[in-house]
Design an enzyme around this catalytic site. Structure first.
Site, short mmCIF file in Angstrom:
data_model
loop_
_atom_site.label_atom_id
_atom_site.label_comp_id
_atom_site.label_asym_id
_atom_site.label_seq_id
_atom_site.Cartn_x
_atom_site.Cartn_y
_atom_site.Cartn_z
N LYS A 152 39.31 33.53 -19.37
CA LYS A 152 39.33 32.09 -19.57
C LYS A 152 39.47 31.77 -21.06
CE LYS A 152 36.66 27.94 -18.23
NZ LYS A 152 35.42 27.41 -17.62
N SER A 182 36.03 23.67 -13.98
CA SER A 182 36.99 23.85 -15.05
C SER A 182 37.71 25.19 -15.06
CB SER A 182 36.28 23.67 -16.39
OG SER A 182 35.37 24.74 -16.63
N SER A 226 31.64 24.91 -12.58
CA SER A 226 33.00 25.32 -13.00
C SER A 226 33.43 26.71 -12.59
CB SER A 226 33.13 25.20 -14.52
OG SER A 226 33.24 23.86 -14.90
#
EC number: 6.3.5.7
Lengths: 521, 95
Positions: A79, A187, A211
């Site tokens: 990420k 997210s 998330s």
């Protein structure tokens, strides 16, 4: 050769150790899959091909000597929130343009020390603020899953040539994919989409209010947010420091256990890192759950929840009961206050953490007539709408005269939420079963959610309580809705009892199976 | 509680975010929607409840009082938009 990208981490690990395949081969398979798929899915914001090949080569040298680490040669996606030395690290924000840190986050350093290979950086909501991956400066990620409908089609009667056979027609069921593009959740939308679409063997992710678990549920993948303090936050771009935790998104429960074992550590560089040895999570998989007490909280049955979510929850209850668990009804009375309290605590911490983006030390700078105008113009241009909204809320609730009414009240309510969980655990409940999300994946640019930020926030209604109380939570796929989209269940455990979550999630996975999208990209 | 455009502009100034008249008006509506949503916290009885200060009960870890890091000025300024001899450059602040 079969498609190497279809191997789970545990399968690839066995083949790499058995010298049936090489790290270079599996890395090349992923790099070409990314090359083909990324224009359609937008899961990666940076692909690090050269570094991946060099890491794979080094892995192969170690594997030949039988010196491979726990993740030797396994290609992973990272990420964009994790600091990776010399590599794109922008939290998918414009304000961090060009930022390449001179350090490596503890979590990624742990993965590389265990031999993993970095494929690149994954798209996400800007600064991890969002539930649909639509707030990224790099544009939305597209969910590899699409809605579908089942049609019964009549087969035509066909004659084939003179004296050939005659096919008698009949009917068959056929699944037709809808063209509408769906969000992967957020997210960690890039992480979830990349894992689900076979663009990495597993991915790192972070979870501040849901998330990891919400995008995992939207993509048919497994995501675990460990207990606060289990993974070091050092080197991860901060959003809300008292809630942020890193964790993996993977294709199955075993892979998530393998990844978490490597990601977690005790780190002197993070003062909230807890001094406890990291257990062998994988060993918990397959252990019987006979006699385990599973709590079903009545407050998670919310108004307007689609019936397929309720049906899925009931299925989960039945699977665990069939496996010998004892099902008990419980109450977590402050559940409904978790989301409003979160929308004070998280923006307050974010407004403070994001004060550092001032156009001086890194990233974007927009000139102004003096230093204050330079700050204001840089931040106006560098932050997207959702990020600005949260900084504004945070600044307001922390400003003189409002601190007690908002922030202090929210932190008191947060203690009540934590106490609810402590009470049920003290009463002997080992694990809590809930739905992971109140719906399946929704469409890109959903008008209702664009018009009202609170509608988007409601996506985290079942996951946010876990962050507020610092507990571990796992989302595990449990079925498909009538439109063929994946739905997930969530298990919540006692602090540092991630093993119980893997043990129980494995029972659900065994009953439900695993789910892969039909490839359209 | 709700905010007006004037308050939004003041908060934007505190947050060092430039806002246009149009931005401020849009944000007023959005912020009021969020503040309206969090209002329900007022109905919770919190008498006798301490505010949370740490989610995991643990003593704050203290580092050894020794130098373990440093001498990397070049690394620290490496990502800055404007630097000179390992200093950050900013517009003039003192007349």
């Amino acid at each position: 050769m079969s498609d190497l990208t279809r191997l789970t981490i545990s399968q690839a690990r066995a083949k790499l150790r058995g010298k049936e395949i090489t790290a270079t081969e599996i890395t090349e398979a992923y790099l070409s899959a990314i090359d083909r798929a990324n224009p359609a899915l937008n899961a990666y914001v940076a692909v690090t091909g050269d570094r991946a090949r060099a890491m794979a080569k080094a892995s192969d040298a170690r594997l030949v000597k039988g010196e491979g680490g726990a993740l030797e040669g396994i290609p992973l996606g990272i990420k964009d929130l994790f600091g990776t030395e010399g590599v794109h690290t922008q939290a998918a924000s414009h304000v961090l343009d060009g930022f390449k840190p001179r350090y490596e986050s503890t979590v990624t350093a742990n993965l590389w020390a265990d031999g993993a290979v970095m494929l690149g950086k994954l798209n996400m909501d800007e600064f991890a603020m969002g539930s649909s991956n639509e707030t990224s400066y790099y544009g939305p990620v597209i969910n590899p899953w699409r809605r579908s409908r089942l049609d019964t089609v009549v087969m035509p009667t066909t004659h084939q040539g003179d004296g050939g056979f005659v096919s008698a027609g009949g009917t068959k069921t056929q699944r037709t994919l809808d063209n509408a593009q769906l969000v992967p959740g957020g997210s960690s939308g890039g992480s979830a989409a990349a894992v689900s679409a076979f663009l990495c063997a597993g991915a790192t992710a972070t979870d501040t209010g849901g998330s990891i678990r919400q995008p995992a549920a939207f993509t048919g993948t497994v995501g675990i947010k460990p207990t606060y303090g289990r993974c070091s936050r050092w080197g991860i771009v901060a959003f809300a420091s008292s809630l942020d935790q890193a964790g993996p998104i993977a294709r199955d429960v075993r892979d998530a256990a393998i990844m978490l074992k490597s990601m977690a550590s005790v780190d002197p560089k993070d003062t909230t890192s807890v001094d406890r040895p990291v257990p062998d999570y994988e060993a918990a998989i397959g252990k019987p759950i006979k006699g385990m007490k599973v709590g079903i909280p009545k407050e998670y049955r919310v108004d307007g929840m689609p019936e397929e979510i309720e049906a899925l929850w009931q299925k989960g209850i039945a699977w665990l009961r069939d496996a010998g668990a004892e099902i008990v009804d419980i109450s977590l009375p402050h559940t409904k206050y978790a989301l409003p309290a979160y929308y004070i605590v998280a923006p307050a911490e974010a407004s403070s953490n994001l004060a550092r983006y001032d156009g001086v030390r890194y990233g974007l700078r927009v000139p102004g007539k003096d230093i204050v105008e330079m700050y204001e113009k840089t931040r106006a241009a560098g932050f997207g709408r959702e990020v600005k909204r949260r900084i504004m809320i945070g600044t307001y609730v922390l400003s003189a005269g409002y601190y007690d009414a908002y922030y202090l009240q929210a932190q008191k309510v947060r203690n009540l939420i934590k106490r609810d969980f402590e009470n049920v655990f003290a009463a002997g409940v080992d694990v809590i079963l809930t739905p992971a999300t109140p719906s399946a994946a929704f469409g890109i640019a959903d008008e209702d959610m664009a018009a009202d930020p609170v509608k988007m926030y409601l996506n985290d209604i079942f996951t946010v309580t876990v962050n507020m109380a610092g507990l571990p939570g796992i989302a595990v796929p449990a079925g498909l809705d009538p439109k063929g989209l994946p739905l997930g269940l969530q298990l919540i455990g006692r602090p540092f009892e991630e093993e119980t979550l893997f043990q129980t999630a494995a029972v659900i996975e065994k009953a439900a199976g695993t789910f892969q999208p039909d490839k359209w990209w | 509680m709700s905010v007006d455009v004037k308050t939004v502009k003041r908060v934007a100034r505190l947050a060092r975010i430039a806002v246009s008249e149009e931005d401020a008006e849009r944000m007023t509506g959005e912020l009021n929607a969020i503040l309206g949503f969090v209002e329900q916290l007022n109905e919770v009885d919190v008498s006798g409840v301490e505010p949370m200060t740490s989610v995991t009960p643990m003593e704050m870890k203290k580092r050894q009082d020794v130098v373990t890091d440093g001498n990397k000025a070049a690394d620290i300024v490496a990502n800055a938009p404007a630097t000179e001899e390992n200093f950050f450059l900013v517009p003039k602040v003192v007349e």
